[in-house]
Design a protein around this motif. Structure first.
Motif, mmCIF file in Angstrom:
data_model
loop_
_atom_site.group_PDB
_atom_site.id
_atom_site.type_symbol
_atom_site.label_atom_id
_atom_site.label_comp_id
_atom_site.label_asym_id
_atom_site.label_seq_id
_atom_site.Cartn_x
_atom_site.Cartn_y
_atom_site.Cartn_z
ATOM 1 N N GLN A 601 10.289 -6.029 -12.753
ATOM 2 C CA GLN A 601 9.074 -6.554 -12.108
ATOM 3 C C GLN A 601 8.500 -5.530 -11.129
ATOM 4 O OE1 GLN A 601 10.677 -10.196 -10.508
ATOM 5 N NE2 GLN A 601 10.110 -11.407 -12.305
ATOM 6 N N ASP A 602 9.386 -4.853 -10.381
ATOM 7 C CA ASP A 602 8.953 -3.784 -9.456
ATOM 8 C C ASP A 602 8.293 -2.641 -10.220
ATOM 9 O OD1 ASP A 602 9.638 -4.969 -7.127
ATOM 10 O OD2 ASP A 602 11.405 -3.761 -6.711
ATOM 11 N N ILE A 603 8.875 -2.296 -11.368
ATOM 12 C CA ILE A 603 8.327 -1.196 -12.176
ATOM 13 C C ILE A 603 6.925 -1.532 -12.655
ATOM 14 C CG2 ILE A 603 8.567 -0.006 -14.411
ATOM 15 C CD1 ILE A 603 11.637 -0.116 -13.958
ATOM 16 N N ILE A 604 6.733 -2.751 -13.152
ATOM 17 C CA ILE A 604 5.410 -3.170 -13.630
ATOM 18 C C ILE A 604 4.402 -3.168 -12.485
ATOM 19 C CG2 ILE A 604 4.081 -5.120 -14.569
ATOM 20 C CD1 ILE A 604 5.730 -3.654 -16.681
ATOM 21 N N LYS A 605 4.820 -3.665 -11.325
ATOM 22 C CA LYS A 605 3.935 -3.686 -10.143
ATOM 23 C C LYS A 605 3.490 -2.273 -9.786
ATOM 24 C CE LYS A 605 3.830 -5.305 -5.348
ATOM 25 N NZ LYS A 605 4.634 -5.885 -4.237
ATOM 26 N N GLU A 606 4.426 -1.306 -9.836
ATOM 27 C CA GLU A 606 4.104 0.079 -9.514
ATOM 28 C C GLU A 606 3.211 0.699 -10.590
ATOM 29 O OE1 GLU A 606 4.049 3.887 -7.694
ATOM 30 O OE2 GLU A 606 4.388 1.854 -6.941
ATOM 31 N N LEU A 607 3.469 0.380 -11.865
ATOM 32 C CA LEU A 607 2.678 0.965 -12.951
ATOM 33 C C LEU A 607 1.226 0.486 -12.922
ATOM 34 C CD1 LEU A 607 5.214 0.769 -15.946
ATOM 35 C CD2 LEU A 607 4.583 2.782 -14.595
ATOM 36 N N LYS A 608 1.019 -0.712 -12.388
ATOM 37 C CA LYS A 608 -0.360 -1.230 -12.293
ATOM 38 C C LYS A 608 -1.178 -0.421 -11.305
ATOM 39 C CE LYS A 608 0.547 -6.051 -13.604
ATOM 40 N NZ LYS A 608 0.612 -7.452 -13.125
ATOM 41 N N LYS A 609 -0.551 -0.047 -10.178
ATOM 42 C CA LYS A 609 -1.255 0.756 -9.154
ATOM 43 C C LYS A 609 -0.327 1.864 -8.668
ATOM 44 C CE LYS A 609 -4.281 -2.983 -7.644
ATOM 45 N NZ LYS A 609 -4.703 -3.853 -6.519
ATOM 46 N N PRO A 610 -0.140 2.888 -9.482
ATOM 47 C CA PRO A 610 0.836 3.938 -9.138
ATOM 48 C C PRO A 610 0.468 4.699 -7.873
ATOM 49 C CG PRO A 610 -0.540 4.611 -10.988
ATOM 50 C CD PRO A 610 -0.837 3.169 -10.737
ATOM 51 N N GLY A 611 1.485 4.924 -7.022
ATOM 52 C CA GLY A 611 1.273 5.719 -5.810
ATOM 53 C C GLY A 611 0.376 5.071 -4.784
ATOM 54 N N LEU A 612 0.157 3.757 -4.902
ATOM 55 C CA LEU A 612 -0.728 3.064 -3.957
ATOM 56 C C LEU A 612 -0.165 3.140 -2.545
ATOM 57 C CD1 LEU A 612 -3.205 1.113 -3.517
ATOM 58 C CD2 LEU A 612 -1.572 -0.754 -3.759
ATOM 59 N N ASP A 613 -0.975 3.596 -1.604
ATOM 60 C CA ASP A 613 -0.553 3.684 -0.202
ATOM 61 C C ASP A 613 -0.588 2.282 0.400
ATOM 62 O OD1 ASP A 613 -0.200 4.275 2.548
ATOM 63 O OD2 ASP A 613 -1.101 6.247 2.259
ATOM 64 N N ILE A 614 0.539 1.868 0.968
ATOM 65 C CA ILE A 614 0.632 0.511 1.524
ATOM 66 C C ILE A 614 -0.180 0.366 2.808
ATOM 67 C CG2 ILE A 614 2.904 0.073 0.526
ATOM 68 C CD1 ILE A 614 4.095 0.633 3.322
ATOM 69 N N ARG A 615 -0.650 1.495 3.360
ATOM 70 C CA ARG A 615 -1.372 1.457 4.643
ATOM 71 C C ARG A 615 -2.873 1.245 4.424
ATOM 72 N NH1 ARG A 615 0.719 7.245 6.534
ATOM 73 N NH2 ARG A 615 0.152 7.608 4.354
ATOM 74 N N GLU A 616 -3.503 0.599 5.392
ATOM 75 C CA GLU A 616 -4.959 0.430 5.346
ATOM 76 C C GLU A 616 -5.637 1.741 5.710
ATOM 77 O OE1 GLU A 616 -6.134 -2.694 7.945
ATOM 78 O OE2 GLU A 616 -5.082 -4.259 6.840
ATOM 79 N N SER A 617 -6.869 1.899 5.258
ATOM 80 C CA SER A 617 -7.622 3.113 5.605
ATOM 81 C C SER A 617 -8.120 3.030 7.048
ATOM 82 C CB SER A 617 -8.822 3.275 4.662
ATOM 83 O OG SER A 617 -8.359 3.459 3.348
ATOM 84 N N ALA A 618 -8.272 4.193 7.676
ATOM 85 C CA ALA A 618 -8.732 4.255 9.072
ATOM 86 C C ALA A 618 -10.172 3.753 9.195
ATOM 87 C CB ALA A 618 -8.627 5.681 9.580
#
Length: 707
Positions: A601-618
């Motif tokens: 499930q973690d792998i699928i979540k990552e493959l949907k949005k690879p390398g997504l930064d968990i932080r909000e933009s400034a």
């Protein structure tokens, strides 16, 4: 025993704890276990695994102390089977030390002197409470050292006092009374009452409060005031009640022996029991206050480290100042220094025209996309100046916290990075890089110097450092690290890497160029299979041949992802980011003995949005330009502000002037506030209402209006 001990403290599932202990014993890190061994742990998060680590260490300390005590008792030939069983079954240090107390080697005491003078038999006769004329019996013990009956009885009482002090039941009874009823009281040292430095503690010049209920910040403030010599601190309980309880446990007659025992009880209480156990109670309260303060500090640090990055953009950073001028640096998108100089727009030179011209020309020459202004002296004036400039391109202007920048600029890390530049240039670079990526820059600074806690110098420094190290490690691994641009401090916090391997990675990169795949990481000297297993998935490689190298998918799971792509008739590149295909994949098909549903499930979540930064933009923020000092404030004003510190009793807010305002916990909500962090976050942009302004004490009371 270890398993039982941890479960009793954490209430976690037995198999989860057992498997986690096994992984920890195999030198696995908390971020790795929580992220990539979910099947083994039953999906425990990093906090739960951290608790297992904490209680495992506590248990190991307890066991080590047991071994030392048992050895000491064996050497004294006093270790009975019953005592051994009591020690081995002990589950806390306090009880353990109480068991050892009667046998502990003591410095020369009054009781020891009395024993040497042959008075122990007399003490036993008194404790039997059967003799009616104890003075006549005491007369027999007069010798060269014992001059009279009074001396004999006093010596016997000293021995009895020691026995009373060593009784576990009496110590626990008094502990219970201290825990429930102790009051902490303070009095000002009269000679220091008018000392200017003492005034910030004047609320505690005459104070009394329940030790059990005193808030952590208040106890730490009181103890600091005592340490600095401004007040005296006392712990008090009802002495009469405490003595009665001891009397009831010991005295069972109404003769002259009872009179002597009563005197011994009073002596034991005043000289031995109360001083020792009241100090213990205060130490426990201090430990509890430390934990609360460290927890607040850790939460603040986490929020700061996970602050909003602007990302890989070209930045012009300004470290503002008056007399010494404003230091300018131009950074490329990767944080590299391309230009630096100084401008003097403010008094005494007031050369604002040349400053505006210079900033505008640099912005165009270096294709600047954002400007970072330090929030120290002359920050507001510099921000106002920059906002007057008509830039050719749309350039965002940010005010950035300078906290700890001076620490970094004078550090070995900064000197090694910029050996040919002075501290002012290095500090400006740090300000700019904080805007680009707060996490990558702040890990270079000792967390205690960042200024997001309270009383950090008063709490247990080892515990504080340990907790903050955990926070840094968890944050770095939650975000992931670009191995081709990361500094040594950033690499050091990656799971399984540490300072030495980080240095090896950095040197390898400088010698052979960028890493092109995760497999290349194995070529780094002394980076073995274990370090690769622990750290590889947290190290990212941009534009790698294998797109999974820039994701949080662990290399051990690449084969499974490749099978998914093959089964769906697409390439890896076509599978990654394709929600339509990923949504319909039957995960049960890919379950194995080592890879379960949680990991898939973690792998699928990552493959949907690879390398997504968990932080909000400034986000850009502006203070009220009409408020320039505390004298401009008045009750009822609504002002924009930024939360710049969080404590147990509220939060401090930067409203654009020198003094930060306080939103007391009672002014965060109309309802009861259990945790300040549930209402505000560090560096959050909010609207506040001014409740009260004390210009003489430079205190501002605020209320949270809206976010």
């Amino acid at each position: 025993m270890l398993l039982k001990y941890i479960i009793s403290h954490t209430r976690l599932n037995e198999s989860s704890v057992k498997n986690t202990i096994k992984l920890l014993n195999e030198d696995c890190t908390v971020p790795f276990i929580s992220r990539y061994r979910k099947e083994a742990t039953g999906n425990l998060d990093e906090v739960q695994i951290g608790d297992i680590v904490k209680y495992k260490e506590q248990f190991e300390i307890l066991e080590k102390r047991k071994i030392a005590i048992l050895k000491a008792l064996e050497e004294q030939n006093v270790l009975t089977q019953e005592l051994k069983q009591k020690i081995e079954s002990c589950i806390d240090l306090i009880t353990l030390e109480d068991l050892y107390l009667p046998y502990k080697k003591k410095r020369k005491t009054k009781a020891e002197t009395a024993r040497k003078n042959g008075l122990e038999p007399l003490a036993k006769i008194i404790m039997s409470q059967k003799a009616n004329d104890i003075e006549s019996i005491a007369y027999k013990y007069i010798n060269k050292e014992i001059k009279n009956v009074d001396d004999a009885l006093e010596g016997a009482r000293h021995i009895i006092s020691e026995w009373i002090n060593e009784r576990t039941d009496i110590r626990n009874s008094l502990r219970n009374q201290l825990e429930r009823h102790a009051q902490i009281s303070t009095k000002v040292v009269k000679t220091k009452a008018k000392d200017e430095k003492a005034q910030k503690f004047r609320d505690y010049f005459d104070w009394s409060e329940s030790l059990q209920r005193i808030p952590s910040h208040r106890l730490l403030a009181i103890l600091r005031a005592e340490k600095e010599g401004f007040i005296r601190v006392k712990i008090n309980i009802d002495d009469v009640r405490a003595l009665e309880r001891i009397d009831n446990r010991i005295i069972r007659s109404n003769n002259t022996c009872a009179d002597q025992i009563e005197l011994a009880i009073s002596d034991a209480y005043k000289r031995l029991l109360f001083p020792s156990l009241s100090n213990e109670a205060l130490s426990k309260a201090k430990e509890k206050a430390d934990e609360a303060a460290i927890t607040v500090f850790a939460k603040n640090l986490k929020q700061l480290l996970l602050g909003s990055p602007i990302g890989e953009k070209r930045v012009l950073a300004i470290d503002p100042g008056f007399k010494t001028g404003c230091k300018l640096v131009c950074l490329n998108a990767q944080g590299g220094l391309e230009h630096n100089e100084t401008i003097y727009p403010h008094p005494p030179k007031n050369d604002s025209f040349a400053a505006i011209k210079k900033i505008a020309s640099l912005a165009e020459a270096y294709k600047i996309e954002a400007i970072a202004i330090g929030n120290g002296t002359a920050s507001r004036e510099t921000e106002a100046l920059v906002k007057k400039i008509q830039f050719k391109n749309n350039i965002q202007v940010f005010v950035v916290s300078e906290a700890g920048a001076s620490i970094y600029s004078a550090s070995k890390i900064a000197r090694d990075e910029f050996p040919n530049y002075d501290v002012t240039v290095r500090g400006s670079v740090s300000i700019g890089r904080r805007l680009q990526d707060p996490l990558a820059e702040l890990v270079k600074i000792d967390a205690k110097s960042i200024g997001v806690g309270q009383y950090q110098h008063d709490v247990d420094q080892n515990k504080l450092q340990k907790e903050l190290d955990v926070v840094v490690e968890n944050c770095v691994n939650a975000v992931g690290v670009n191995i081709n641009t990361a500094s040594i401090p950033l690499l050091s916090s990656v799971s399984g890497i540490g300072p030495k391997l980080a240095e090896n990675i950095f040197n390898y990169r400088n010698k052979y160029g960028v890493f092109k795949s995760r497999k290349d990481i194995k070529k780094v000297p002394r980076l073995g299979d274990k370090a690769f297993e622990q750290g590889a998935a947290f190290l990212r490689i941009k534009d790698a041949k294998n797109p999974l190298d820039d994701s949080s998918v662990h290399p051990e799971s690449y084969k499974v992802v490749e099978e998914m792509a093959k089964d769906e008739g697409v390439t890896l590149g076509e599978l990654i980011g394709n929600e339509k295909i990923l949504q319909k994949i039957n995960l049960k098909k890919y379950e194995t003995q080592t890879i379960g549903l949680l990991t898939l499930q973690d792998i699928i979540k990552e493959l949907k949005k690879p390398g997504l930064d968990i932080r909000e933009s400034a986000k850009v923020f502006s203070f009220n330009q009409n408020i320039k000092s505390i004298t401009d404030l008045h009750t009822g004003q609504l002002l924009p502000g930024i939360v710049n510190n969080i404590t147990a009793f509220g939060c401090f807010v930067d409203i654009g002037i020198k003094e930060s305002g306080l939103i007391h916990v009672s002014n965060l909500s109309d309802e009861f506030v259990k945790d300040v962090n549930e209402h505000v976050h560090l560096h959050e942009q909010i609207i506040v209402k001014v409740l009260e302004v004390d210009v003489s004490r430079k205190r501002i009371q605020l209320k949270l209006h809206k976010k």
